[in-house]
Design a protein around this motif. Structure first.
Motif, PDB file in Angstrom:
ATOM      1  N   LYS A  97      10.676  12.099   3.329  1.00  0.00           N
ATOM      2  CA  LYS A  97       9.382  11.674   3.876  1.00  0.00           C
ATOM      3  C   LYS A  97       8.171  12.506   3.036  1.00  0.00           C
ATOM      4  O   LYS A  97       7.285  11.720   2.752  1.00  0.00           O
ATOM      5  N   VAL A  98       8.319  13.820   2.854  1.00  0.00           N
ATOM      6  CA  VAL A  98       7.050  14.314   2.451  1.00  0.00           C
ATOM      7  C   VAL A  98       7.172  14.000   0.536  1.00  0.00           C
ATOM      8  O   VAL A  98       5.857  13.543   0.398  1.00  0.00           O
ATOM      9  N   GLN A  99       8.065  13.697   0.036  1.00  0.00           N
ATOM     10  CA  GLN A  99       7.942  13.306  -1.318  1.00  0.00           C
ATOM     11  C   GLN A  99       7.408  11.969  -1.357  1.00  0.00           C
ATOM     12  O   GLN A  99       6.578  11.823  -2.295  1.00  0.00           O
ATOM     13  N   LEU A 100       8.046  11.194  -0.584  1.00  0.00           N
ATOM     14  CA  LEU A 100       7.526   9.768  -0.519  1.00  0.00           C
ATOM     15  C   LEU A 100       6.106   9.586  -0.116  1.00  0.00           C
ATOM     16  O   LEU A 100       5.218   8.992  -0.785  1.00  0.00           O
ATOM     17  N   ALA A 101       5.401  10.208   0.833  1.00  0.00           N
ATOM     18  CA  ALA A 101       4.182  10.097   1.468  1.00  0.00           C
ATOM     19  C   ALA A 101       3.070  11.077   0.561  1.00  0.00           C
ATOM     20  O   ALA A 101       1.998  10.220   0.346  1.00  0.00           O
ATOM     21  N   THR A 102       3.551  12.069  -0.093  1.00  0.00           N
ATOM     22  CA  THR A 102       2.573  12.723  -0.834  1.00  0.00           C
ATOM     23  C   THR A 102       2.243  11.910  -2.372  1.00  0.00           C
ATOM     24  O   THR A 102       1.182  11.897  -2.958  1.00  0.00           O
ATOM     25  N   SER A 103       3.413  11.354  -2.730  1.00  0.00           N
ATOM     26  CA  SER A 103       3.184  10.471  -3.935  1.00  0.00           C
ATOM     27  C   SER A 103       2.417   9.096  -3.869  1.00  0.00           C
ATOM     28  O   SER A 103       2.093   8.245  -4.726  1.00  0.00           O
ATOM     29  N   LEU A 104       2.294   8.584  -2.539  1.00  0.00           N
ATOM     30  CA  LEU A 104       1.728   7.374  -2.132  1.00  0.00           C
ATOM     31  C   LEU A 104       0.441   7.730  -1.784  1.00  0.00           C
ATOM     32  O   LEU A 104      -0.119   8.616  -1.721  1.00  0.00           O
ATOM     33  N   GLY A 105      -0.080   6.577  -0.899  1.00  0.00           N
ATOM     34  CA  GLY A 105      -1.461   6.789  -0.358  1.00  0.00           C
ATOM     35  C   GLY A 105      -1.444   7.270   1.184  1.00  0.00           C
ATOM     36  O   GLY A 105      -2.601   6.970   1.963  1.00  0.00           O
ATOM     37  N   ALA A 106      -0.336   7.625   1.572  1.00  0.00           N
ATOM     38  CA  ALA A 106      -0.296   8.135   2.867  1.00  0.00           C
ATOM     39  C   ALA A 106      -1.216   9.624   3.013  1.00  0.00           C
ATOM     40  O   ALA A 106      -1.682  10.169   2.050  1.00  0.00           O
ATOM     41  N   ASP A 107      -1.495   9.919   4.406  1.00  0.00           N
ATOM     42  CA  ASP A 107      -2.128  11.184   4.609  1.00  0.00           C
ATOM     43  C   ASP A 107      -1.500  12.326   4.566  1.00  0.00           C
ATOM     44  O   ASP A 107      -0.659  12.636   5.548  1.00  0.00           O
ATOM     45  N   PRO A 108      -1.202  13.117   3.347  1.00  0.00           N
ATOM     46  CA  PRO A 108      -0.191  14.116   3.295  1.00  0.00           C
ATOM     47  C   PRO A 108      -0.423  15.301   3.797  1.00  0.00           C
ATOM     48  O   PRO A 108       0.347  15.997   4.263  1.00  0.00           O
ATOM     49  N   GLU A 109      -1.625  15.629   4.198  1.00  0.00           N
ATOM     50  CA  GLU A 109      -2.137  16.911   4.976  1.00  0.00           C
ATOM     51  C   GLU A 109      -1.715  16.713   6.275  1.00  0.00           C
ATOM     52  O   GLU A 109      -1.043  17.782   6.992  1.00  0.00           O
ATOM     53  N   ALA A 110      -1.683  15.612   6.988  1.00  0.00           N
ATOM     54  CA  ALA A 110      -1.515  15.422   8.276  1.00  0.00           C
ATOM     55  C   ALA A 110       0.054  15.617   8.712  1.00  0.00           C
ATOM     56  O   ALA A 110       0.450  16.180   9.431  1.00  0.00           O
ATOM     57  N   LEU A 111       0.758  15.007   7.606  1.00  0.00           N
ATOM     58  CA  LEU A 111       2.307  14.971   7.532  1.00  0.00           C
ATOM     59  C   LEU A 111       2.737  16.515   7.436  1.00  0.00           C
ATOM     60  O   LEU A 111       3.661  17.040   8.051  1.00  0.00           O
ATOM     61  N   VAL A 112       2.324  17.008   6.344  1.00  0.00           N
ATOM     62  CA  VAL A 112       2.603  18.599   6.175  1.00  0.00           C
ATOM     63  C   VAL A 112       2.220  19.368   7.291  1.00  0.00           C
ATOM     64  O   VAL A 112       3.073  20.182   7.740  1.00  0.00           O
ATOM     65  N   ASP A 113       1.126  19.185   7.851  1.00  0.00           N
ATOM     66  CA  ASP A 113       0.695  19.910   9.155  1.00  0.00           C
ATOM     67  C   ASP A 113       1.540  19.704  10.190  1.00  0.00           C
ATOM     68  O   ASP A 113       1.855  20.667  11.050  1.00  0.00           O
ATOM     69  N   GLY A 114       1.894  18.596  10.578  1.00  0.00           N
ATOM     70  CA  GLY A 114       2.968  18.123  11.387  1.00  0.00           C
ATOM     71  C   GLY A 114       4.437  18.755  11.458  1.00  0.00           C
ATOM     72  O   GLY A 114       4.795  19.540  12.269  1.00  0.00           O
ATOM     73  N   TYR A 115       4.916  18.698  10.259  1.00  0.00           N
ATOM     74  CA  TYR A 115       6.169  19.384  10.038  1.00  0.00           C
ATOM     75  C   TYR A 115       5.921  20.761  10.033  1.00  0.00           C
ATOM     76  O   TYR A 115       6.919  21.891  10.505  1.00  0.00           O
ATOM     77  N   ARG A 116       4.895  21.500   9.675  1.00  0.00           N
ATOM     78  CA  ARG A 116       4.546  22.813   9.832  1.00  0.00           C
ATOM     79  C   ARG A 116       4.808  23.428  11.007  1.00  0.00           C
ATOM     80  O   ARG A 116       5.244  24.394  11.409  1.00  0.00           O
ATOM     81  N   ARG A 117       3.997  22.626  11.894  1.00  0.00           N
ATOM     82  CA  ARG A 117       4.016  23.080  13.298  1.00  0.00           C
ATOM     83  C   ARG A 117       5.572  23.028  14.083  1.00  0.00           C
ATOM     84  O   ARG A 117       5.844  23.672  14.562  1.00  0.00           O
TER      85      ARG A 117
END
Length: 181
Positions: A97-117
């Motif tokens: 999910k993170v590799q795909l989202a960071t390489s596309l137009g998704a909001d990677p910061e929100a995803l990474v912050d969610g996973y970090r929590r």
């Protein structure tokens, strides 16, 4: 790993044909040769039946293009918002999910912050468990948190990982047209 959601996320970026989607998923998630092309097409058929993707024309050489519907866009956003780490596939889900989202137009910061929590909660929960399973969970959470930190520390941060869809056509197995005599 959700091929279904990955297809939707690719189509959020732009309309694409089946083999192009296959290549994008494999390249963006470092899964060379592991995703069956037939799985892409059967999943596109199911997504179409569910109203999440639709036909959107064809390429210059006649390949059918698929586009995402508003419902498909919502389903992709819902998948990105889910950062649950309580399953046996937590690590592979995270990396896919993170590799795909960071390489596309998704909001990677929100995803990474969610996973970090989520991984911090998992680490806190495993800290009191002295069993081998608790130790394994702590090690996995430490690895996930370290990997997420490493990604954010890359030059350009998470935004530096974004890249557009490729438009090059792979060579196809068509025979050349016979030359007139």
């Amino acid at each position: 790993m959700s091929i279904r959601a990955g297809i939707l996320l690719v189509l959020c970026e732009a309309d694409a044909y089946g083999l192009q989607i296959h290549g994008e998923l494999e390249e963006r998630t470092d899964r060379q040769g592991r995703i069956n092309v037939g799985q892409i097409y059967s999943t596109l058929d199911r997504l179409s039946t569910a109203g999440l993707v639709q036909a959107s024309g064809s390429t210059d050489d006649g390949l059918p293009l698929y586009g995402i519907t508003p419902e498909g866009r919502s389903a992709a956003a819902e998948w990105l918002a889910d950062t649950d780490v309580d399953s046996a596939s937590s690590w592979s889900d995270l990396t896919f999910k993170v590799q795909l989202a960071t390489s596309l137009g998704a909001d990677p910061e929100a995803l990474v912050d969610g996973y970090r929590r989520a991984w911090r909660r998992a680490l806190d929960g495993a800290s009191a468990d002295p069993s081998p399973a608790g130790l394994a969970r702590r090690r996995l959470a430490d690895a996930a948190l370290g990997w997420l930190s490493d990604l954010q520390a890359l030059p350009g941060g998470l935004d530096g990982l974004r890249r557009p869809l490729r438009n090059e056509r792979p060579r196809r197995g068509r025979r050349p047209a016979p030359t007139p005599e």
